[in-house]
Scaffold this motif. Structure first.
Motif, short mmCIF file in Angstrom:
data_model
loop_
_atom_site.label_atom_id
_atom_site.label_comp_id
_atom_site.label_asym_id
_atom_site.label_seq_id
_atom_site.Cartn_x
_atom_site.Cartn_y
_atom_site.Cartn_z
N THR A 175 35.51 -40.83 5.60
CA THR A 175 35.52 -39.92 6.75
C THR A 175 35.99 -40.59 8.04
O THR A 175 35.96 -39.96 9.10
N THR A 176 36.42 -41.85 7.99
CA THR A 176 36.90 -42.51 9.21
C THR A 176 38.24 -41.91 9.63
O THR A 176 38.90 -41.20 8.86
N VAL A 202 42.32 -33.31 6.56
CA VAL A 202 42.11 -32.11 5.75
C VAL A 202 41.99 -30.84 6.59
O VAL A 202 42.61 -29.82 6.27
N PRO A 203 41.20 -30.83 7.68
CA PRO A 203 41.08 -29.58 8.46
C PRO A 203 42.40 -29.07 9.01
O PRO A 203 42.56 -27.86 9.23
N LEU A 231 33.95 -28.08 -1.98
CA LEU A 231 33.39 -29.43 -2.13
C LEU A 231 33.92 -30.34 -1.03
O LEU A 231 34.38 -31.44 -1.28
N GLY A 232 33.87 -29.85 0.20
CA GLY A 232 34.38 -30.62 1.32
C GLY A 232 33.38 -31.67 1.80
O GLY A 232 32.21 -31.66 1.44
N GLY A 233 33.87 -32.59 2.61
CA GLY A 233 33.01 -33.61 3.19
C GLY A 233 33.02 -34.92 2.44
O GLY A 233 33.51 -35.02 1.31
N PHE A 251 42.18 -34.04 -1.81
CA PHE A 251 41.03 -33.79 -0.94
C PHE A 251 41.10 -32.41 -0.30
O PHE A 251 40.06 -31.80 -0.02
N VAL A 252 42.30 -31.92 -0.07
CA VAL A 252 42.43 -30.53 0.39
C VAL A 252 41.93 -29.60 -0.71
O VAL A 252 41.22 -28.62 -0.44
N GLY A 253 42.28 -29.90 -1.96
CA GLY A 253 41.83 -29.08 -3.08
C GLY A 253 40.32 -29.07 -3.21
O GLY A 253 39.70 -28.02 -3.45
#
Length: 424
Positions: free
Chosen positions: A100-101, A109-110, A157-159, A149-151
């Protein structure tokens, strides 16, 4: 083992001396990327327990368990080992916060609201200095890595927690995939001998948690599909292997070097050329689809070489890292890998020829990456898709010595994880 210890000590001492002379190698825990920080955590007792159990019972169970139960047990033990090592750093620092850094994939992703538009404009954002450059890891890889990670995010299943779990669970499948590959190549004995070493692979420190662990899992599965498909004469498996290997090239540019272990499979099995048409078709379909969607791999590769030298790579001395990378690899693969590799090189025609072929092919791929100048530091995670194949030839170690070597492997991982706060 003495050679490995000498290499690691020389790399650390040389880095310190260069730093004192004002010529930093830009890795404060050189030859590893991280910070020297002795610590322990909730994963410490769990890691010790897993290591002790595998050392005590692993070789015997690997020799007698039914095949499917052995694969399941091997994967479960690998997951337990990886998560225990990650939790030495704590739940947030070791697991949920790793991806998440601001340098990692999840930070981008956002902003991906239109996948098609992202693919069409991907190369325009690779170079630093553009209007909206990708963050370090996204810019340094093809878009397939970001799409994973977008998927996950789109699937709910984000984060950081879900991303970390996906990387570990997928990365630990290398234990199963490598065993399946060796069995498909006709050497079940080598597969059983390798399994405990694959479970206690020191590189699990970086499988948990980095995207390169996930890449290693996908790569090993693709090679397993190729070996199993050719040995069973299964067209769909061969086609899937070609598609999988092509997908790997869209996860990381360096994974084109999977051509070497794939070639080793072909050398061992010697299939008819028409048997490979499915693999070619599967790979071509992936390349055609990604190109049609707007991302040209060759353009991305050309630009990423420029982006690479816009960062720390331009300041990291090649004459140091070309050999210090090998010290990082020694810590990732463990001292036993050095002995295995030496025996493999000397016994190309041994009874465990398939395992030797896969081990040497992986070593050759890493040598090519090292010489390229595009792998200066951080190879303890970057080379994971290849380093995991070094224990494949563990059968070359005398049976009576294997528990001792397993202890050395586990000790290497525990020392690294408790003395260094790794960057990934």
């Amino acid at each position: 083992m003495l050679l490995v210890l000498t290499l690691v000590a020389a790399a650390a001492l040389t880095a310190a001396l260069l730093g004192l002379a004002g010529h930093s190698v830009h890795a404060s825990a050189a030859p590893l990327f991280g910070h020297v920080l002795p610590h322990a955590g909730p994963g410490t007792p769990a890691a010790l327990a897993v290591a002790a159990a595998v050392i005590r019972w692993g070789p015997a169970l690997a020799g007698r368990l039914p095949w499917r139960r052995l694969l399941l047990a091997g994967w479960a033990a690998s997951v337990a080992w990886a998560f225990a090592l990650a939790l030495v750093d704590g739940w947030h620092r070791g697991v949920t916060g790793r991806l998440t850094t601001r340098f990692e994939y999840l930070s981008e992703v956002p902003g991906v609201t239109d996948v098609a538009a992202m693919l069409r404009g991907f190369t325009a954002r690779i170079l630093d200095g553009t209007a909206d450059p990708w963050t370090t890891h996204v810019a340094g890889h093809p878009p397939g890595a970001l799409l994973v990670f977008v998927g996950l995010d789109r699937a709910g299943l984000g984060g950081g927690a879900w991303a970390a779990v996906a990387c570990v669970l997928t990365g630990c499948t290398v234990t199963v995939s490598i065993a399946v590959t060796l069995r498909a190549l006709g050497d079940e004995a080598a597969a059983r001998a390798a399994l405990p070493f694959l479970v206690l692979f020191p590189g699990a420190v970086w499988i948990a948690v980095s995207a390169d662990g996930l890449f290693a899992g996908v790569a090993a599965a693709s090679l397993a599909l190729l070996a199993a498909g050719l040995s069973r004469r299964s067209p769909w498996m061969v086609t899937a292997s070609g598609a999988g290997l092509a997908c790997c090239a869209y996860l990381s540019y360096g994974l084109v070097l999977l051509a070497l272990p794939a070639a080793a499979i072909l050398v061992v099995l010697r299939p008819r050329m028409r048997s490979l048409l499915g693999a070619v078709a599967g790979g071509a379909a992936v390349v055609a689809a990604m190109t049609a969607l707007g991302f040209a791999w060759w353009d991305g590769y050309h630009l990423v070489k420029q982006r690479y030298y816009q960062g720390l790579a331009s300041e990291r001395p090649y004459p140091y890292w070309i050999w210090a990378n090998l010290a990082a690899l020694a810590l990732c693969a463990g001292p036993a890998a050095g002995v295995i590799l030496r025996r493999a090189a000397a016994r190309v025609r041994s009874v465990h020829r398939p395992a030797v072929a896969m081990c040497l092919a992986a070593a050759l791929a890493m040598a090519a990456a090292d010489l390229s100048g595009l792998s200066k530091a951080e190879v303890e995670r970057i080379w994971l898709p290849f380093a995991v194949w070094l224990p494949a030839a563990a059968a070359l170690l005398p049976a009576g010595d294997r528990r001792g070597w397993l202890a050395v492997q586990a000790g290497t991982a525990l020392l690294v994880n408790h003395l260094v706060l790794t960057g990934w």
